[in-house]
Design a protein around this motif. Structure first.
Motif, PDB file in Angstrom:
ATOM      1  N   THR A  11      -5.577   7.984  12.663  1.00  0.00           N
ATOM      2  CA  THR A  11      -4.500   7.561  11.715  1.00  0.00           C
ATOM      3  C   THR A  11      -5.176   6.072  11.448  1.00  0.00           C
ATOM      4  O   THR A  11      -5.193   5.491  10.305  1.00  0.00           O
ATOM      5  N   GLU A  12      -5.601   5.221  12.464  1.00  0.00           N
ATOM      6  CA  GLU A  12      -6.122   3.769  12.305  1.00  0.00           C
ATOM      7  C   GLU A  12      -7.322   3.727  11.250  1.00  0.00           C
ATOM      8  O   GLU A  12      -7.234   2.744  10.469  1.00  0.00           O
ATOM      9  N   ASN A  13      -8.446   4.852  11.498  1.00  0.00           N
ATOM     10  CA  ASN A  13      -9.395   4.639  10.846  1.00  0.00           C
ATOM     11  C   ASN A  13      -8.997   5.025   9.080  1.00  0.00           C
ATOM     12  O   ASN A  13      -9.659   4.464   8.274  1.00  0.00           O
ATOM     13  N   ALA A  14      -8.039   5.862   9.131  1.00  0.00           N
ATOM     14  CA  ALA A  14      -7.845   6.271   7.727  1.00  0.00           C
ATOM     15  C   ALA A  14      -7.172   5.283   6.894  1.00  0.00           C
ATOM     16  O   ALA A  14      -7.204   4.766   5.784  1.00  0.00           O
ATOM     17  N   VAL A  15      -6.163   4.414   7.696  1.00  0.00           N
ATOM     18  CA  VAL A  15      -5.597   3.746   7.046  1.00  0.00           C
ATOM     19  C   VAL A  15      -6.385   2.322   6.674  1.00  0.00           C
ATOM     20  O   VAL A  15      -6.147   1.411   5.754  1.00  0.00           O
ATOM     21  N   LYS A  16      -7.423   1.981   7.660  1.00  0.00           N
ATOM     22  CA  LYS A  16      -8.316   0.778   7.340  1.00  0.00           C
ATOM     23  C   LYS A  16      -9.135   0.897   6.232  1.00  0.00           C
ATOM     24  O   LYS A  16      -9.394   0.102   5.732  1.00  0.00           O
ATOM     25  N   GLY A  17      -9.306   2.177   5.828  1.00  0.00           N
ATOM     26  CA  GLY A  17     -10.174   2.458   4.782  1.00  0.00           C
ATOM     27  C   GLY A  17      -9.574   2.033   3.413  1.00  0.00           C
ATOM     28  O   GLY A  17     -10.225   1.888   2.325  1.00  0.00           O
ATOM     29  N   GLU A  18      -8.169   1.887   3.584  1.00  0.00           N
ATOM     30  CA  GLU A  18      -7.537   1.592   2.146  1.00  0.00           C
ATOM     31  C   GLU A  18      -6.760   0.239   2.477  1.00  0.00           C
ATOM     32  O   GLU A  18      -5.603  -0.036   2.167  1.00  0.00           O
ATOM     33  N   ALA A  19      -7.545  -0.509   3.088  1.00  0.00           N
ATOM     34  CA  ALA A  19      -7.162  -1.984   3.732  1.00  0.00           C
ATOM     35  C   ALA A  19      -6.232  -2.837   2.858  1.00  0.00           C
ATOM     36  O   ALA A  19      -5.153  -3.403   3.306  1.00  0.00           O
ATOM     37  N   ASP A  20      -6.666  -3.175   1.610  1.00  0.00           N
ATOM     38  CA  ASP A  20      -5.950  -3.965   0.829  1.00  0.00           C
ATOM     39  C   ASP A  20      -4.692  -3.597   0.391  1.00  0.00           C
ATOM     40  O   ASP A  20      -3.563  -4.567   0.600  1.00  0.00           O
ATOM     41  N   CYS A  21      -3.984  -2.450  -0.033  1.00  0.00           N
ATOM     42  CA  CYS A  21      -2.839  -2.311  -0.313  1.00  0.00           C
ATOM     43  C   CYS A  21      -1.929  -1.939   0.984  1.00  0.00           C
ATOM     44  O   CYS A  21      -0.782  -2.262   1.068  1.00  0.00           O
ATOM     45  N   THR A  22      -2.703  -1.256   1.908  1.00  0.00           N
ATOM     46  CA  THR A  22      -1.949  -0.682   2.936  1.00  0.00           C
ATOM     47  C   THR A  22      -1.594  -2.025   3.975  1.00  0.00           C
ATOM     48  O   THR A  22      -0.471  -2.021   4.550  1.00  0.00           O
ATOM     49  N   ASN A  23      -2.591  -3.040   4.104  1.00  0.00           N
ATOM     50  CA  ASN A  23      -2.348  -4.240   4.887  1.00  0.00           C
ATOM     51  C   ASN A  23      -1.098  -4.853   4.590  1.00  0.00           C
ATOM     52  O   ASN A  23      -0.167  -5.496   5.423  1.00  0.00           O
ATOM     53  N   ARG A  24      -1.080  -4.968   3.281  1.00  0.00           N
ATOM     54  CA  ARG A  24       0.171  -5.995   2.630  1.00  0.00           C
ATOM     55  C   ARG A  24       1.547  -5.230   2.890  1.00  0.00           C
ATOM     56  O   ARG A  24       2.485  -5.805   3.434  1.00  0.00           O
ATOM     57  N   ALA A  25       1.542  -3.969   2.664  1.00  0.00           N
ATOM     58  CA  ALA A  25       2.640  -2.950   2.739  1.00  0.00           C
ATOM     59  C   ALA A  25       3.325  -2.975   4.286  1.00  0.00           C
ATOM     60  O   ALA A  25       4.575  -3.141   4.619  1.00  0.00           O
ATOM     61  N   GLN A 103       5.940  -1.781  -5.610  1.00  0.00           N
ATOM     62  CA  GLN A 103       4.729  -1.491  -5.303  1.00  0.00           C
ATOM     63  C   GLN A 103       4.495  -1.302  -3.960  1.00  0.00           C
ATOM     64  O   GLN A 103       3.712  -0.155  -3.627  1.00  0.00           O
ATOM     65  N   ASP A 104       5.047  -1.925  -3.189  1.00  0.00           N
ATOM     66  CA  ASP A 104       4.846  -1.801  -1.791  1.00  0.00           C
ATOM     67  C   ASP A 104       5.581  -0.647  -1.397  1.00  0.00           C
ATOM     68  O   ASP A 104       5.214   0.172  -0.333  1.00  0.00           O
ATOM     69  N   LEU A 105       6.737  -0.165  -1.893  1.00  0.00           N
ATOM     70  CA  LEU A 105       7.423   1.068  -1.667  1.00  0.00           C
ATOM     71  C   LEU A 105       6.663   2.268  -2.016  1.00  0.00           C
ATOM     72  O   LEU A 105       6.504   3.178  -1.109  1.00  0.00           O
ATOM     73  N   ASP A 106       6.062   2.233  -2.961  1.00  0.00           N
ATOM     74  CA  ASP A 106       5.001   3.423  -3.268  1.00  0.00           C
ATOM     75  C   ASP A 106       4.149   3.378  -2.388  1.00  0.00           C
ATOM     76  O   ASP A 106       3.666   4.550  -2.065  1.00  0.00           O
ATOM     77  N   VAL A 107       3.403   2.391  -1.955  1.00  0.00           N
ATOM     78  CA  VAL A 107       2.227   2.334  -1.020  1.00  0.00           C
ATOM     79  C   VAL A 107       2.881   2.977   0.396  1.00  0.00           C
ATOM     80  O   VAL A 107       2.358   3.977   1.117  1.00  0.00           O
ATOM     81  N   LEU A 108       4.187   2.483   0.886  1.00  0.00           N
ATOM     82  CA  LEU A 108       4.673   2.895   1.951  1.00  0.00           C
ATOM     83  C   LEU A 108       4.832   4.541   1.921  1.00  0.00           C
ATOM     84  O   LEU A 108       4.949   5.464   2.821  1.00  0.00           O
ATOM     85  N   GLU A 109       5.391   5.039   0.777  1.00  0.00           N
ATOM     86  CA  GLU A 109       5.821   6.417   0.417  1.00  0.00           C
ATOM     87  C   GLU A 109       4.479   7.129   0.639  1.00  0.00           C
ATOM     88  O   GLU A 109       4.387   8.457   1.418  1.00  0.00           O
TER      89      GLU A 109
END
Length: 298
Positions: A11-25, A103-109
């Motif tokens: 899970t962590e590896n997958a999320v880190k791969g999309e760091a820019d938008c996911t880190n903010r959200a 935009q953050d909500l879209d990322v979280l979804e």
């Protein structure tokens, strides 16, 4: 526990791969949860908003690296309570900025859609009261073909996360395919259902070899035990004279084939045992699979 650790890492590896938008959200979620964690007034206001909006009266979830799946649970809870959170925080200009943007909500979804199916599998595979290792190969098949398969309505972020998680999982378990094949094969809930023809053939050969070794081990142990017992007898009692039986007339008859000659020409115990095991395995593979809720050890 090891299985949970692997699930957490993927899970962590997958999320880190999309760091820019996911880190903010995810960062906004953490600040939002922290805001309610440090203020009992805000927590009370949240409960009141939940009652008014007829939402589940759930508390916020704080994520932690040592708590499996806590990031996904935190995201899911924020999404569940977003209307109550907005009602509480939007009235104050200072706290309004803590709310996630559209935009953050879209990322979280997108994150939640990709990660939430894994949470259920992680919990199930981490159980200690029933056999789970033989479930790994079927679960991987299910993840690849349906649970994490790309869907038309998925956002690009969700598709990307699913693809990365699947790639990580398939690569990690590739080295243990032999183990997964044999454990699944020996589980009467699955047998050969998730194995190719070649995998089934190789697995059956390995099972035959191991069963042969197990069947011959007790015989050797019994021989050793009998020899040890004979050493303990110093003065065995004299044997009583026995009457001749019909079998005794055949023991030294010149017209009776010896055991050695029969064995060398028509009977091979090892080959016969191997054939018996192979026949039993063939019967086993054609039997109906038991229900998934059944205990394979029974």
């Amino acid at each position: 526990m090891l299985q949970q650790h692997k699930e957490q890492r993927k899970t962590e590896n997958a999320v880190k791969g999309e760091a820019d938008c996911t880190n903010r959200a995810i960062g906004i979620c953490r600040k939002l949860v922290g805001h309610f964690s440090h203020s009992w007034r805000k927590r009370e206001a949240l409960r009141e908003a939940q009652r008014e909006l007829n939402l589940p009266q759930h508390a916020m979830v704080t994520d932690c690296q040592t708590r499996w799946g806590s990031t996904q649970k935190m995201i899911a809870r924020v999404l569940e309570q977003q209307h109550a959170l907005t009602k509480v925080l939007s009235t104050d200009r200072k706290t309004r900025q803590r709310l996630p943007s559209l935009q953050d909500l879209d990322v979280l979804e997108s994150l939640n859609k990709a990660l939430s199916p894994l949470q259920d599998f992680t919990d199930a595979l981490s159980a200690e009261q029933y056999v789970s290792i033989s479930y790994l190969k079927p679960v991987l098949h299910l993840l690849n073909t349906s649970v994490l398969a790309e869907e038309a309505e998925n956002s690009d972020l969700t598709k990307s996360l699913k693809a990365k998680i699947l790639s990580y999982l398939n690569e990690k378990y590739q080295a243990t395919q032999d183990l997964l094949n044999i454990t699944t094969f020996l589980d009467p809930r699955f047998r050969t259902k998730y194995a190719s023809t070649e995998e089934t053939k190789t697995t059956k050969e390995r099972v035959i070899s191991e069963v042969m070794a197990i069947q011959h081990q007790p015989e050797a142990q019994r021989t050793i035990a009998m020899e040890e017992d004979s050493l303990d007898v110093d003065n065995p009692p004299a044997a009583k004279a026995k009457k001749k039986t019909l079998a005794s007339f055949f023991q030294n008859s010149p017209h009776t084939p010896t055991t050695a000659s029969v064995s060398s020409t028509t009977f091979d115990p090892m080959a016969q045992c191997s054939e018996a095991v192979a026949s039993e395995l063939t019967t086993y593979t054609y039997m109906l699979c038991v229900g998934h809720e059944e205990d394979p050890l029974k």
